[in-house]
Design a protein around this motif. Structure first.
Motif, short mmCIF file in Angstrom:
data_model
loop_
_atom_site.label_atom_id
_atom_site.label_comp_id
_atom_site.label_asym_id
_atom_site.label_seq_id
_atom_site.Cartn_x
_atom_site.Cartn_y
_atom_site.Cartn_z
N VAL A 18 0.99 -1.51 0.19
CA VAL A 18 0.25 -0.25 0.09
C VAL A 18 0.62 1.67 0.57
O VAL A 18 2.32 1.42 0.69
N ARG A 19 0.82 2.55 -1.27
CA ARG A 19 1.40 2.87 -0.81
C ARG A 19 0.67 4.68 -1.11
O ARG A 19 -0.57 4.39 -2.18
N ASP A 20 0.30 5.68 -0.42
CA ASP A 20 -0.49 6.17 -0.79
C ASP A 20 -1.80 6.79 -1.10
O ASP A 20 -2.58 6.89 -1.85
N GLY A 21 -2.09 5.09 -0.14
CA GLY A 21 -3.44 5.08 -0.23
C GLY A 21 -4.31 3.83 -1.02
O GLY A 21 -4.62 3.55 -1.14
N LEU B 84 -12.79 -6.89 -3.41
CA LEU B 84 -13.22 -6.50 -2.23
C LEU B 84 -13.11 -4.60 -1.97
O LEU B 84 -13.51 -4.22 -1.71
N ALA B 85 -11.04 -4.83 -1.78
CA ALA B 85 -10.53 -3.54 -1.83
C ALA B 85 -11.41 -2.74 -3.19
O ALA B 85 -11.83 -1.07 -2.97
N GLN B 86 -12.29 -2.96 -4.24
CA GLN B 86 -12.37 -2.37 -5.08
C GLN B 86 -13.44 -1.88 -4.72
O GLN B 86 -14.74 -0.51 -4.66
N LYS B 87 -14.53 -2.82 -4.12
CA LYS B 87 -16.06 -2.88 -3.90
C LYS B 87 -15.92 -1.20 -2.68
O LYS B 87 -16.87 -1.27 -2.35
N LEU B 88 -14.61 -1.76 -1.61
CA LEU B 88 -14.75 -1.24 -0.31
C LEU B 88 -13.90 0.78 -1.19
O LEU B 88 -14.06 1.98 -0.05
N GLY B 89 -14.06 0.69 -2.50
CA GLY B 89 -13.31 1.82 -2.63
C GLY B 89 -12.08 2.27 -3.14
O GLY B 89 -11.62 3.25 -3.67
N TYR B 90 -11.16 1.56 -2.83
CA TYR B 90 -9.95 1.38 -3.16
C TYR B 90 -9.87 1.75 -4.55
O TYR B 90 -10.19 0.88 -5.13
N THR B 91 -8.35 2.29 -4.44
CA THR B 91 -8.08 2.72 -6.38
C THR B 91 -6.10 1.19 -5.71
O THR B 91 -5.75 0.77 -5.62
N VAL B 92 -6.87 0.01 -6.16
CA VAL B 92 -5.99 -1.15 -6.99
C VAL B 92 -5.56 -1.19 -8.13
O VAL B 92 -6.06 -0.70 -9.71
N GLU B 93 -4.05 -0.70 -8.32
CA GLU B 93 -3.29 -1.60 -9.40
C GLU B 93 -2.26 -2.37 -9.90
O GLU B 93 -1.71 -2.88 -8.67
N HIS B 94 -2.18 -3.39 -10.67
CA HIS B 94 -1.63 -4.38 -10.57
C HIS B 94 -0.75 -3.97 -11.85
O HIS B 94 -0.64 -4.13 -13.15
N ARG B 95 0.89 -4.09 -11.12
CA ARG B 95 1.89 -3.65 -11.64
C ARG B 95 2.63 -3.95 -10.79
O ARG B 95 3.38 -4.60 -10.74
N ARG B 96 3.92 -3.97 -12.25
CA ARG B 96 5.71 -4.37 -11.83
C ARG B 96 5.93 -3.48 -10.92
O ARG B 96 5.71 -2.76 -10.43
#
Ligand SMILES: Cc1[nH+]cc(COP(=O)(O)O)c(CN[C@@H](CCC(=O)O)C(=O)O)c1O
Length: 304
Positions: A201-204, A226-238
């Motif tokens: 987790v970085r800067d939310g 779950l995280a996306q449903k809770l409104g978090y930004t999720v990044e799938h990256r290296r």
């Protein structure tokens, strides 16, 4: 490990102590076998298997990847897991271990004529990385082993042979005084843990590596949803190792590991050196999901 009464083997429930194989079982020597790790939780409405279909589908995908022809269909394997839990009695949460393996009859690498056998065991299994780890986070070492390369193995198969890499990484980490290993891929980017997927987790923002060099984790997928449903930004990256060191939070996800916070990597304290607020939030929400308390995810549960 507390024994259950029976193990499902090739269509029959047999006493735990009689679930044996011949010493010349092909998988024992050459490592071509595929398996799953699935949890069943004691919900208010009884024992419920979490994402049974997804796990059983992955088991058959793993078999397809390594050219093992399962003698049972998806439905037959699902029903076998349900029957195994119904016919045994468990006081607490259960871990189910289906295994499709090559049995006794031929030796040598060309495996296609080896008999295919299926066994499904289940046992009561607590927190994979310890209750204290779940609450306070664990100490992790970046492994000297790179994760199996896509140039020589196939990481989307949960194949027995893939776990020598994991086992040596785990051994090295524990022998060095840590609690888990985090492996890089052969380009030096973060791949996954010895038996889990990895998040920071970085800067939310919640960040997790793509599955180029890791198992397609069902828990990782659940936590992302779950995280996306809770409104978090999720990044799938290296992710690089030094980005891990400066992350605000980090955690592992896996069927066995559930959501386990990481408080230190290679002597770098992660965030405040304990379970971070986002990790705690996701961990609580994850347990609500698997215990059937979140109705939006109840379709993932198979009540026994
Ligand atoms: C290499 C690896 N990567 C990621 C995961 C997470 O995948 P998923 O369970 O679908 O979220 C697992 C599961 N690791 C099993 C290890 C159990 C064991 O040590 O044996 C598990 O969690 O059941 C792995 O083995």
């Amino acid at each position: 490990m507390k024994k259950a009464d029976t193990i499902w083997m090739n269509g029959k429930l047999i006493p735990w102590d009689e679930a044996n194989v011949h010493v010349l079982t092909h998988t024992l020597h050459y490592g071509n076998g595929v398996f799953e790790g699935t949890r069943a939780y004691k919900t208010d409405k009884g024992l419920a298997i979490f994402r049974l279909r997804d796990h059983t589908k992955r088991l058959l995908n793993s078999a397809k990847i390594t050219m093992i022809k399962s003698p049972y269909t998806l439905e037959e394997l699902e029903n076998a897991q349900i029957e195994l839990l119904q016919k045994n009695s468990f006081e607490s949460n259960v871990y189910i271990r289906p295994l499709i393996y090559l049995g006794y009859g031929i030796m040598g690498l060309y495996h296609v004529k080896a008999p295919v056998e299926v066994a499904i065991a289940a046992w009561e299994w607590g927190s994979y990385l310890g209750d204290d780890g779940l609450e306070n986070g664990i100490r992790v070492k970046i492994s000297s082993f790179a994760r199996n390369s896509v140039k020589s193995t196939m990481g989307k198969a949960k194949a027995v042979a893939n776990y020598l890499n994991s086992q040596m990484a785990k051994f090295e980490a524990l022998e060095s005084g840590y609690e888990e290993a985090l492996l890089l891929d052969d380009e030096g980017f973060i791949a996954e843990g010895s038996g889990e997927c990895f998040f920071i987790v970085r800067d939310g923002k919640i960040i997790t590596p793509p599955n180029d060099n890791s198992l397609e984790s069902i828990t990782q997928a659940t936590v992302i949803e779950l995280a996306q449903k809770l409104g978090y930004t999720v990044e799938h990256r290296r992710i690089t190792r030094d980005e891990v060191y400066i992350a605000d939070e980090a955690f592992f996800t896996g069927t066995a590991a559930e959501v386990t916070p990481v408080r230190e990597v290679d002597a770098r304290i992660i965030g405040e050196g304990k379970r971070g607020p986002v990790t705690e939030h996701l961990q609580k929400e994850y347990f609500d999901v698997v215990y059937g308390r979140n109705k939006d995810f109840e379709h993932y549960l198979t009540y026994i």
